[in-house]
Scaffold this active site. Structure first.
Site: not given
Ligand code: AZC
Length: 833
Positions: A374, A567-568, A573, A675, A679
């Site tokens: 991820h 988002k976080r 970002k 994601t 949405k």
């Molecule tokens: C996230 C990625 O940053 C994001 O781009 C992706 O859409 C999502 O996973 C699902 O695949 N990664 C994380 O959230 N990673 C952790 C460790 O939480």
């Protein structure tokens, strides 16, 4: 099977009927029963929470029957089953979603009205299980919904954290963390299974011996044993009878361990052991935390993995039989490297507990696991020190060494004399303190590896796992992420769902999102456009009311474009790029108050890891800029800034429907997929975005003319980095950019304090690792185009309709079908609703 009868006024008669009937009468009767018999309340004295619990139990009862039936069918057909191993599940509230998936949302609402219940207030009462950080955890939750909906037998395994992701409150513009006490009032959706529990061992040493058949064997003598107890939550698919299982493990002290200490008179020691054991599933680690890598986290990972694999072996021995066929019964998907220790754990259990030989165990293991990556961010790639492993998981360290020895021999034979390659591919990073590379363990122990969007999967092959790709290209795949349209359209945006259903003349789109294409034909219809706009404005009004209450900011849903980044908080970002744009607009307005621009509400939401200083400073900056702008009568008729506190699934559901513009502005190459981008777009927002992650594919689907693109490509980013990126040159080369950064540094947003934001501005000018300055000019120009188009409603609405119409690909149902066909080789097991 209870008939999915149409509404009848006949009273609910038999016991079965009240428990499972779907008519309005049965639902009313069941609700009152549950309030009385489970909550022990009558209406007049019931608290809002009692009212919610009665609703939850009424809905749960209707799922249980389907659940038991699914389990029976899966068992008797010996169905191949997917086990999704994930340290995180960001589930969001259950009630509304389960009502939708059961197909009783409307009748339940009418039943509620007749009982004089405030349906909305009951839904609001639910506290969401925040057992995840962000995208990765929410993806797992979307996949659980889709697995059930596309009728794939599945078990989601994870941890039942007592405290999920912290609650965020904003004080004086700063993020303050509060512990999340989601279990405080009980959780009606889970069923504890005290009989399903497994021992989990830590520490100690290993002993090598020969068994009765003179075979070399290993025994692990731990110095700590705890137990994991199963808590099960049913996951119902939409419009089907399939109910899958989400099994989360809670750590407890093992009884025998407890009593042993107690017997020698060490009462406090026994209590201490209990506390120590229970600590393991106590709290979710916030990711992006620079101090991550804590011992407790490794304990957590091993804890849930060990319970899950033991459970899979138990299920297999109970139903199918010999362990040689384990991989035919199960496929296990590793959600990032958090569960990667599963590779060594399955090896250990097969060899040490079940006397399987190394070669057979290895063949089974490699045929069982698949790994999803991820992220490519180096700081997010997990490694654990060998010393820690030796202390906590000595047997696993031996196994990992042996896997590595055999694997590196293969590499040597394949690439004669290329010792550099051997060092690069090793499971052990020997440079500077020996560390275990969990991603390498996951790759070597799996039969398939995938990224989460096309670009990301390419970058995996060309950068992070290049050597592995060269050695076995056929094992590398892409499965672009998706999100569930049930939660993210039907539940969160009922007005839009209703309008779509009316225009399409069916609600099949809810599980066949490609059929939204039927909207295309109506994209230019002024009547539809007007109603489309009404739906959007109504959602904006709802959000405005909420933000007034919870952020104290007044936004005008009628005139303002809602421009949202949720988002976080993370530098990659680039929330600060968004802020620089706000400051630019602010300065323009100050210079020319009669600018006549499109009014905009800039809305942010997101949590920062508690230990991530820069991300927390970005939150403070957003709030500081908000304070100045919102209180400046010269500009606040045109622009306002709001920070939504505590962005989580529940609050996200308020944001997505209300967005006109979705900010997806990460530096190209850094966001694996995203994601939230899906949405927003599914809810009719247009995207301003870089060519990063799934943005690329969203743009391909909706058409370049319906997407606001800006910024460098991943390739350009790489080249610029190779050439030596100098943010200083951009700062001095662009008057407006300089003046925006200088305005932050001047103290205008910090009551004259010129130090507060210095770490942020200095970092941008001198390091700028995510190239905010390089993309600044392109971003501003793009934002100006956006304002121009927003001023032409017919054009905007058309683009918005086309965005929704073309989002079919981003349903998580499509993602799951791809996993099922290309990676898992598993067939649906249809069960009627
Ligand atoms: C996230 C990625 O940053 C994001 O781009 C992706 O859409 C999502 O996973 C699902 O695949 N990664 C994380 O959230 N990673 C952790 C460790 O939480």
């Amino acid at each position: 099977e209870a008939p999915a009868e149409t509404e009848t006024e006949a009273p609910a008669t038999s016991h079965e009927h009240t428990r499972t009937g779907m008519s309005k009468a049965s639902l009313k009767q069941a609700y009152i029963d549950n309030l009385f018999y489970i909550q022990g309340r009558f209406r007049e004295v019931a608290t809002p929470h009692d009212l919610y619990m009665a609703a939850a139990f009424t809905v749960r009862d209707r799922m249980l029957e389907r659940w038991v039936k699914s389990a029976q069918v899966y068992k008797s057909s010996r169905a191949r089953t997917v086990c999704y191993l994930s340290a995180e599940y960001l589930l969001g509230p259950h009630l509304a979603n389960n009502l939708v998936n059961l197909g009783i949302a409307e009748v339940a609402q009418r039943a509620g009205e007749e009982l004089d219940l405030d349906f909305k207030a009951i839904l609001e009462e639910e506290e969401e299980p925040g057992l995840g950080n962000g995208g990765l955890g929410r993806l797992a939750a979307c996949y659980m919904d889709s697995l059930a909906t596309v009728q794939i037998p599945a078990i989601g395994y994870g941890i039942r954290y007592e405290f999920g992701i912290f609650d965020q409150i904003i004080e004086d513009g700063w993020q303050v963390e509060r512990s999340d006490t989601w279990l405080r009032n009980g959780n009606p959706w889970e069923i504890p299974r005290p009989k399903i529990s497994f021992p989990v061992m830590y520490g100690g040493h290993t002993e090598h011996y020969r068994d009765q058949a003179e075979r070399p064997r290993v025994r692990w003598i731990p110095d700590m044993v705890i137990s994991g107890v199963a808590y099960d939550t049913p996951v119902l698919g939409y419009g089907v009878g399939n109910v899958n299982l989400l099994r989360l493990w809670k750590a407890e002290a093992t009884e025998s361990f407890d009593f042993q200490t107690f017997n020698v008179g060490d009462y406090y020691g026994a209590v201490h052991a209990k506390i120590e054991a229970e600590t393991i599933s106590k709290v979710l680690y916030p990711n992006d935390d620079p101090e991550a890598g804590k011992e407790l986290r490794l304990k957590q990972q091993y804890f849930f993995v060990s319970c899950s694999i033991q459970d899979m072996i138990r299920l297999h021995l109970n139903t199918v039989g010999p362990l040689e066929t384990f991989h035919e019964k199960f496929v296990a998907q590793l959600n990032d490297t958090h569960p990667a220790i599963a590779v060594a754990e399955l090896m250990r259990l097969l060899m040490d507990d079940h006397a399987v030989t190394w070669d057979d165990a290895w063949a089974t293991t490699r045929a069982t696991f698949c790994y999803t990556n991820h992220t490519l961010l180096p700081e997010a790639l997990e490694t654990w020190s060998v010393a820690l492993f030796e202390r906590l998981l000595p047997r696993h360290l031996e196994i990992i060494y042996e896997i590595n020895r055999r694997f590196l021999d293969e590499v040597r034979v394949r690439y004669l004399g290329d010792e550099e390659r051997v060092a690069r591919m090793s499971l052990i990073d020997e440079a500077g303190g020996r560390r275990i590379r969990m991603a390498h363990l996951a790759v070597v122990g799996s039969r398939a590896v995938n990224g989460v969007a096309a670009l990301h999967s390419e970058l995996i092959k060309t950068t992070l796992l290049k050597d592995f790709y060269e050695m076995a290209p056929e094992r590398f795949h892409n499965v672009t992420n998706g999100v569930t349209p049930r939660r993210f359209i039907v539940v969160s945006n009922p007005r839009l769902a209703e309008l779509i259903t009316e225009v399409c003349g069916h609600d099949r789109w809810i599980r066949d999102l490609d059929s939204l294409r039927e909207l295309e034909a109506h994209a230019d219809d002024p009547k539809l456009q007007a109603r489309w706009r009404e739906v959007k404005t109504a959602a904006k009004r709802d959000l405005a009311v909420w933000l007034k209450r919870h952020a104290g900011v007044l936004l005008d849903p009628q005139t303002m474009m809602f421009d949202i980044q949720a988002k976080r908080l993370h530098e990659y970002k680039r929330q600060h790029l968004n802020v620089l744009h706000i400051i630019r607009v602010y300065q323009r307005l100050k210079q020319n108050p009669n600018l006549g621009m499109v009014p905009r509400a800039f809305i942010f939401g997101g949590k920062a890891a508690p230990g991530y200083y820069m991300a927390k400073l970005m939150i403070k900056l957003i709030n500081a800029v908000a304070e100045v702008i919102n209180n400046d009568p010269q500009v606040n008729g045109y622009i306002r800034v709001a920070f939504m506190p505590d962005f989580n699934v529940k609050n996200g559901q308020r944001l997505y429907p209300a967005a006109d513009l979705s900010e997806q502005i990460s530096l190209a190459g850094k966001e694996a997929s995203g994601t939230g981008n899906m949405k927003f777009s599914m809810n009719g927002a247009l995207t301003v975005g870089t060519l990063d992650g799934a943005n690329i594919e969203i743009r391909e689907e909706v058409g370049a003319e319906n997407f606001f693109l800006f910024g460098m490509t991943a390739e350009e980013v790489r080249r610029k980095q190779d050439e030596g990126y100098r943010p200083w040159d951009y700062y001095h080369g662009d008057q407006e950019l300089k003046s925006d950064i200088d305005l932050i540094a001047s103290g205008l947003f910090s009551h004259g304090d010129t130090n507060l934001f210095r770490p942020l501005t200095e970092h941008l000018i001198h390091q700028d690792p995510f190239m905010v300055l390089a993309d600044y000019r392109a971003y501003l120009e793009c934002q100006d185009r956006i304002s121009t188009v927003y001023d032409r409603p017919a054009e905007w609405d058309r683009m918005s309709i086309l965005n929704v119409a073309r989002m079919g690909k981003f349903s998580s149902d499509r993602s799951i079908r791809e996993y099922a066909e290309r990676i898992w080789s598993i067939e649906p097991q249809p069960l009627g609703a």
